[in-house]
Design a protein around this motif. Structure first.
Motif, PDB file in Angstrom:
ATOM      1  N   THR A 109       0.863  -1.125  -0.232  1.00 49.30           N
ATOM      2  CA  THR A 109      -0.023  -0.149  -0.021  1.00 49.30           C
ATOM      3  C   THR A 109       0.854   1.064   0.013  1.00 49.30           C
ATOM      4  O   THR A 109       1.924   1.251   0.640  1.00 49.30           O
ATOM      5  N   THR A 110       0.273   2.234  -0.761  1.00 50.48           N
ATOM      6  CA  THR A 110       0.999   3.588  -0.663  1.00 50.48           C
ATOM      7  C   THR A 110       0.233   4.419   0.079  1.00 50.48           C
ATOM      8  O   THR A 110      -0.874   4.632   0.027  1.00 50.48           O
ATOM      9  N   VAL A 111       1.054   5.088   0.945  1.00 51.45           N
ATOM     10  CA  VAL A 111       0.194   6.112   2.050  1.00 51.45           C
ATOM     11  C   VAL A 111       0.546   7.339   1.746  1.00 51.45           C
ATOM     12  O   VAL A 111       1.962   7.845   1.467  1.00 51.45           O
ATOM     13  N   ASP A 112      -0.129   8.392   1.327  1.00 44.61           N
ATOM     14  CA  ASP A 112      -0.048   9.584   1.120  1.00 44.61           C
ATOM     15  C   ASP A 112      -0.155  10.480   2.570  1.00 44.61           C
ATOM     16  O   ASP A 112      -0.825  10.127   3.534  1.00 44.61           O
ATOM     17  N   PHE A 113       0.930  11.376   2.496  1.00 43.20           N
ATOM     18  CA  PHE A 113       0.969  12.233   3.830  1.00 43.20           C
ATOM     19  C   PHE A 113       0.711  13.700   3.492  1.00 43.20           C
ATOM     20  O   PHE A 113       1.447  14.378   3.552  1.00 43.20           O
ATOM     21  N   PRO A 114      -0.407  14.012   3.177  1.00 42.89           N
ATOM     22  CA  PRO A 114      -0.666  15.531   2.823  1.00 42.89           C
ATOM     23  C   PRO A 114      -0.541  16.473   3.900  1.00 42.89           C
ATOM     24  O   PRO A 114      -1.103  15.987   5.400  1.00 42.89           O
ATOM     25  N   ASN A 115      -0.316  17.802   3.948  1.00 43.34           N
ATOM     26  CA  ASN A 115      -0.061  18.517   5.058  1.00 43.34           C
ATOM     27  C   ASN A 115      -1.366  19.559   4.740  1.00 43.34           C
ATOM     28  O   ASN A 115      -1.009  20.444   4.044  1.00 43.34           O
ATOM     29  N   ASN A 116      -2.143  19.251   5.730  1.00 41.71           N
ATOM     30  CA  ASN A 116      -3.398  20.193   5.634  1.00 41.71           C
ATOM     31  C   ASN A 116      -3.736  20.918   7.052  1.00 41.71           C
ATOM     32  O   ASN A 116      -4.592  21.155   7.502  1.00 41.71           O
ATOM     33  N   ASP A 117      -2.079  21.396   7.339  1.00 42.95           N
ATOM     34  CA  ASP A 117      -2.194  22.427   8.646  1.00 42.95           C
ATOM     35  C   ASP A 117      -1.782  23.616   8.079  1.00 42.95           C
ATOM     36  O   ASP A 117      -1.606  24.104   6.938  1.00 42.95           O
ATOM     37  N   LYS A 118      -1.562  24.392   9.152  1.00 48.30           N
ATOM     38  CA  LYS A 118      -1.175  25.907   8.935  1.00 48.30           C
ATOM     39  C   LYS A 118       0.241  26.151   9.001  1.00 48.30           C
ATOM     40  O   LYS A 118       0.965  27.199   8.733  1.00 48.30           O
ATOM     41  N   THR A 119       1.064  24.827   9.418  1.00 49.01           N
ATOM     42  CA  THR A 119       2.380  25.008   9.391  1.00 49.01           C
ATOM     43  C   THR A 119       3.278  24.217   8.915  1.00 49.01           C
ATOM     44  O   THR A 119       2.564  22.935   8.577  1.00 49.01           O
ATOM     45  N   TYR A 120       4.399  24.154   8.859  1.00 50.51           N
ATOM     46  CA  TYR A 120       5.360  23.116   8.291  1.00 50.51           C
ATOM     47  C   TYR A 120       5.161  21.690   9.260  1.00 50.51           C
ATOM     48  O   TYR A 120       4.945  22.060  10.411  1.00 50.51           O
ATOM     49  N   SER A 144       4.454  11.136  -0.545  1.00 48.43           N
ATOM     50  CA  SER A 144       3.966   9.820  -0.118  1.00 48.43           C
ATOM     51  C   SER A 144       5.029   8.519  -0.154  1.00 48.43           C
ATOM     52  O   SER A 144       6.211   9.007  -0.309  1.00 48.43           O
ATOM     53  N   ILE A 145       4.592   7.370   0.531  1.00 51.97           N
ATOM     54  CA  ILE A 145       5.628   6.333   0.815  1.00 51.97           C
ATOM     55  C   ILE A 145       4.842   5.099   0.539  1.00 51.97           C
ATOM     56  O   ILE A 145       3.736   4.868   0.834  1.00 51.97           O
ATOM     57  N   ARG A 146       5.533   4.092  -0.247  1.00 53.56           N
ATOM     58  CA  ARG A 146       4.984   2.659  -0.416  1.00 53.56           C
ATOM     59  C   ARG A 146       5.690   1.909   0.744  1.00 53.56           C
ATOM     60  O   ARG A 146       6.698   1.897   0.909  1.00 53.56           O
ATOM     61  N   PHE A 147       4.768   1.221   1.324  1.00 59.24           N
ATOM     62  CA  PHE A 147       5.064   0.158   2.533  1.00 59.24           C
ATOM     63  C   PHE A 147       4.961  -1.254   2.026  1.00 59.24           C
ATOM     64  O   PHE A 147       3.957  -1.851   1.975  1.00 59.24           O
ATOM     65  N   ASP A 148       6.257  -2.037   1.962  1.00 55.51           N
ATOM     66  CA  ASP A 148       6.360  -3.224   1.167  1.00 55.51           C
ATOM     67  C   ASP A 148       6.539  -4.247   2.278  1.00 55.51           C
ATOM     68  O   ASP A 148       6.213  -5.570   1.942  1.00 55.51           O
ATOM     69  N   ARG A 149       6.948  -3.994   3.378  1.00 59.41           N
ATOM     70  CA  ARG A 149       7.340  -4.946   4.403  1.00 59.41           C
ATOM     71  C   ARG A 149       6.461  -5.024   5.563  1.00 59.41           C
ATOM     72  O   ARG A 149       5.921  -3.814   6.115  1.00 59.41           O
ATOM     73  N   PRO A 150       6.045  -6.049   5.869  1.00 60.50           N
ATOM     74  CA  PRO A 150       5.279  -6.203   7.044  1.00 60.50           C
ATOM     75  C   PRO A 150       5.914  -5.807   8.498  1.00 60.50           C
ATOM     76  O   PRO A 150       6.995  -5.898   8.646  1.00 60.50           O
ATOM     77  N   SER A 161       6.791  17.513  18.670  1.00 57.89           N
ATOM     78  CA  SER A 161       7.085  16.240  19.479  1.00 57.89           C
ATOM     79  C   SER A 161       5.751  15.425  20.090  1.00 57.89           C
ATOM     80  O   SER A 161       5.908  14.218  20.168  1.00 57.89           O
ATOM     81  N   HIS A 162       4.553  16.169  19.892  1.00 58.01           N
ATOM     82  CA  HIS A 162       3.371  15.542  20.325  1.00 58.01           C
ATOM     83  C   HIS A 162       2.660  14.714  18.987  1.00 58.01           C
ATOM     84  O   HIS A 162       1.795  14.094  19.473  1.00 58.01           O
ATOM     85  N   MET A 163       3.386  14.956  17.886  1.00 53.68           N
ATOM     86  CA  MET A 163       2.473  14.304  17.040  1.00 53.68           C
ATOM     87  C   MET A 163       3.326  12.950  16.649  1.00 53.68           C
ATOM     88  O   MET A 163       4.470  12.707  16.447  1.00 53.68           O
ATOM     89  N   SER A 164       2.427  11.784  16.706  1.00 57.02           N
ATOM     90  CA  SER A 164       2.796  10.390  16.129  1.00 57.02           C
ATOM     91  C   SER A 164       1.881   9.687  15.821  1.00 57.02           C
ATOM     92  O   SER A 164       0.448   9.982  16.052  1.00 57.02           O
ATOM     93  N   ALA A 165       2.168   8.655  15.082  1.00 60.53           N
ATOM     94  CA  ALA A 165       0.993   7.797  14.421  1.00 60.53           C
ATOM     95  C   ALA A 165       1.694   6.461  14.424  1.00 60.53           C
ATOM     96  O   ALA A 165       2.863   6.295  14.323  1.00 60.53           O
ATOM     97  N   PHE A 166       0.790   5.438  14.193  1.00 60.91           N
ATOM     98  CA  PHE A 166       1.201   3.911  13.895  1.00 60.91           C
ATOM     99  C   PHE A 166       0.576   3.479  12.879  1.00 60.91           C
ATOM    100  O   PHE A 166      -0.435   3.605  12.487  1.00 60.91           O
ATOM    101  N   ILE A 167       1.555   3.068  11.795  1.00 60.20           N
ATOM    102  CA  ILE A 167       1.190   2.427  10.655  1.00 60.20           C
ATOM    103  C   ILE A 167       1.277   0.729  10.843  1.00 60.20           C
ATOM    104  O   ILE A 167       2.532   0.463  11.036  1.00 60.20           O
ATOM    105  N   LEU A 168       0.525  -0.078  10.807  1.00 56.30           N
ATOM    106  CA  LEU A 168       0.721  -1.555  11.065  1.00 56.30           C
ATOM    107  C   LEU A 168       0.606  -2.092   9.709  1.00 56.30           C
ATOM    108  O   LEU A 168      -0.452  -2.234   8.866  1.00 56.30           O
ATOM    109  N   VAL A 169       1.454  -2.773   8.958  1.00 54.08           N
ATOM    110  CA  VAL A 169       1.612  -3.169   7.898  1.00 54.08           C
ATOM    111  C   VAL A 169       1.380  -4.727   7.751  1.00 54.08           C
ATOM    112  O   VAL A 169       2.360  -5.276   8.419  1.00 54.08           O
TER     113      VAL A 169
END
Lengths: 227, 400
Positions: A109-120, A144-150, A161-169
């Motif tokens: 799967t390819t994941v798009d990371f759009p920046n829809n914020d007001k800042t960098y 975007s990034i394509r994730f090929d490995r589980p 520093s407070h921004m984080s997310a998990f992607i489970l492949v």
């Protein structure tokens, strides 16, 4: 000598035959594993590091929903590994938060990371599964990034520093993310015996062994976290 | 029943890798109203007891320093916050480096007032360099660290006294005022914060910060040692995403009362006056910063009951590039120059020795908040016993 050469070809043909048969047989029943994942302790919102250098109250940010869990089959039918479509999904950056906070995808799967914020923002990960750094990009842009490995990919922002997310492949398609009340449903599970696993970032994983028959949904509930 | 071919979902699903092995975020309590973070920094470098290029006014070598810091932010209401940080350097007595109350009178307006030991209003590095999270370097810019020959508590009797102390800022003595040998001051101290009141307003692409404090840029203080107050401020602009620029100004009484009483007839206010400009531009994997600081001290000479304006100009540019997600390379070019003064008949030397510094750093992130850094720093000084020296240093920094 000729027999030694023929043997791998015969094995491959047998495997192909078996896989084709599985594809046909798994398409028939629509049995689901469903249930609920509860957390003993609700994880708190992600907080900003105390930065004494700030000369103003820190900007507010959207709360992060850390109650979402991922439920998946530890083992799955072979056919579930063979569906490799080109899929694109989105992990948004809004009001200094990744949305969704937990994303479950199938390998390829390819994941798009759009920046829809007001800042960098500067999305990056140091996870061995897929280390990457998208660099800084402004609002209205996407990378975007394509994730090929589980595996599990933990995503951060280098600036906030407070921004984080998990992607489970996952290597197969038998997984789902729970809804806001912890409910889940794994559809189209072929008959068999499986280990169902529930994962949440704030607790140790738990697993259940379930038997799926020709018909009738199977229920498996989880209670994660320390007693 | 159909045949099911069972395979593992993941050859090696690193469940344990989901969470990092050591804490990665701050500790919070009371529904997030109290947040506590910490920082541990250990710098390992050469012993330097001859050149003193990297010594601070607290007599620590910045390239050979262990720093432990504990910071907290308690926000009992939306309008009110208590912010503080306690630090110890080289396992010395823990000190409060920041301790202030922040008030936002109107929630709809981005106006904040801070009272206590507050962040500097002047310049950009003073706030950034305080923590290692956004600083790719082990060493400090000369203007924020290098010790000049000036002191607030002791002054020269004659111009010759000042000339004698040229390039000896790490340990200066003067005949008037405190008789103890002590370090001089940098243009701006990056290691202590001043005490007073500060206001900050932000609207769109503009922000303004202004403050009244008891010390000066060179000599931030908790308690006043003269009757003068410092006024300082910065106007910041963000014309477009990625570019931040600012101009700063400051003026405050520098010389302590114990000296002022000894030079009652010297003219002038013995103030430190400073102007600064800073800029930062970042895009993709690049970040470039630069800053210019000009400072003037009006220093009395006790024997002649005269004063002279002594100027200094610090300027540097630095850049960093993230080569891979784990590797960051950075470089800084830095220069500190001094004005000429009337020393003795027919001789107008610079009142302190100009210094140049070049530093290259490489950082390797073991995890998001744990980094190893290596630095090579070259210093060249137009005076003193040791005129040039190259330092090699390493750092491990961890924060949550």
């Amino acid at each position: 000598m000729r027999l030694r050469l023929l043997l791998p070809v015969l094995v491959l043909l047998a495997a192909f035959h078996a896989a084709t048969e599985t594809l046909v047989s798994t398409a028939a029943p629509n049995v689901a594993i469903r249930g609920r994942v509860e957390l003993r302790q609700a994880p708190g919102d992600l907080t900003r590091r105390p930065n004494v250098s700030d000369v103003a109250m820190p900007r507010g940010h959207d709360p992060t929903d850390r109650r979402r869990s991922v439920v998946y089959l530890e083992t799955a039918p072979r056919a579930a590994f063979e569906q490799r479509e080109d899929v694109r999904v989105k992990l948004d950056q809004r009001n200094e938060a990744f949305v969704p906070h937990v994303l479950a995808i199938v390998a390829g799967t390819t994941v798009d990371f759009p920046n829809n914020d007001k800042t960098y923002h500067n999305v990056f990960s140091l996870s061995p599964t897929k280390p990457f750094d998208l660099g800084r990009y402004a609002a209205g842009h996407s990378k975007s990034i394509r994730f090929d490995r589980p595996g599990i990919v933990r995503v951060f922002c280098d600036i906030h520093s407070h921004m984080s997310a998990f992607i489970l492949v996952f290597a197969h398609r038998h997984f789902t993310v729970t809804d806001e009340e912890g409910r889940y449903r794994l559809d189209n599970v072929p008959p068999g015996t499986y280990t169902v696993v529930a994962w949440n970032e704030s607790a140790a994983t738990e697993s259940r062994r379930v038997v799926v028959g020709e018909s009738g949904d199977v229920e498996a509930n989880f209670l994660l976290g320390r007693r | 029943m159909c045949r099911v071919f069972v395979l593992l979902a993941f050859a090696a699903f690193p469940l344990a890798a989901a969470a990092q092995s050591i804490p990665s975020g701050p500790v919070s309590a009371f529904d997030g109203r109290l947040v506590v973070g910490a920082e541990v920094v250990a710098n390992i470098g050469d012993v330097d007891e001859t050149a003193y290029f990297n010594y601070t006014d607290y007599e620590h070598n910045t390239l050979r320093l262990v720093r432990l810091a504990l910071a907290a932010n308690w926000r009992p209401t939306e309008r009110l916050a208590f912010v503080g940080e306690v630090r110890t350097e080289d396992f010395g007595q823990p000190r409060a480096y920041a301790a202030y109350l922040r008030v936002r009178p109107w929630l709809r307006h981005a106006l904040d007032i801070q009272v206590g030991q507050i962040p500097p209003s002047f310049g950009a590095y003073g706030r950034r360099g305080y923590q290692s999270t956004d600083n790719a370097f082990i060493g400090y810019p000369l203007a924020y660290q290098y010790l000049t020959a000036l002191r607030p508590d002791a002054v020269p009797a004659t111009a010759l006294d000042l000339l004698t102390m040229r390039a000896r800022g790490w340990r200066t003595t003067y005949p008037v005022g405190s008789a103890e040998a002590a370090p001089g001051v940098p243009l701006i101290s990056a290691f202590r914060w001043d005490t007073g009141v500060q206001a900050h307003w932000e609207g769109g692409a503009v922000d303004v910060t202004g403050g009244v404090t008891v010390g000066t840029l060179s000599d931030p203080r908790v308690e006043d040692h003269n009757d003068g107050k410092q006024l300082s401020g910065r106007l910041g602009l963000r014309p477009f995403t990625g570019l931040v620029a600012g101009v700063s100004a400051s003026r405050g009484e520098f010389i302590a009362d114990n000296v002022n009483t000894l030079v009652p007839n010297s003219p002038g206010s013995h103030a430190q006056t400073a102007f600064g400009a800073d800029a930062e531009y970042s895009r993709d994997h690049w970040l470039v910063r630069g800053e210019l600081v000009w400072s003037r001290w009006n220093i009395p000479f006790a024997a002649t009951q005269t004063t002279q304006d002594l100027d200094a100009l610090g300027a540097w540019v630095e850049g960093r590039y993230r080569v891979t997600p784990r590797i960051v390379l950075a470089g800084r070019a830095d220069r500190l120059t001094f004005s000429r003064f009337d020393a003795i008949a027919g001789l107008r030397p610079t009142w302190d020795a100009p210094v140049e510094r070049f530093e290259v750093d490489a950082g390797y992130y073991l995890q998001r908040n744990l980094v190893l850094r290596f630095a090579v720093q070259y210093n060249d000084r137009n005076g003193g016993r040791v005129r040039s020296r190259t330092y090699f240093s390493g750092q491990i920094a961890y924060w949550f």
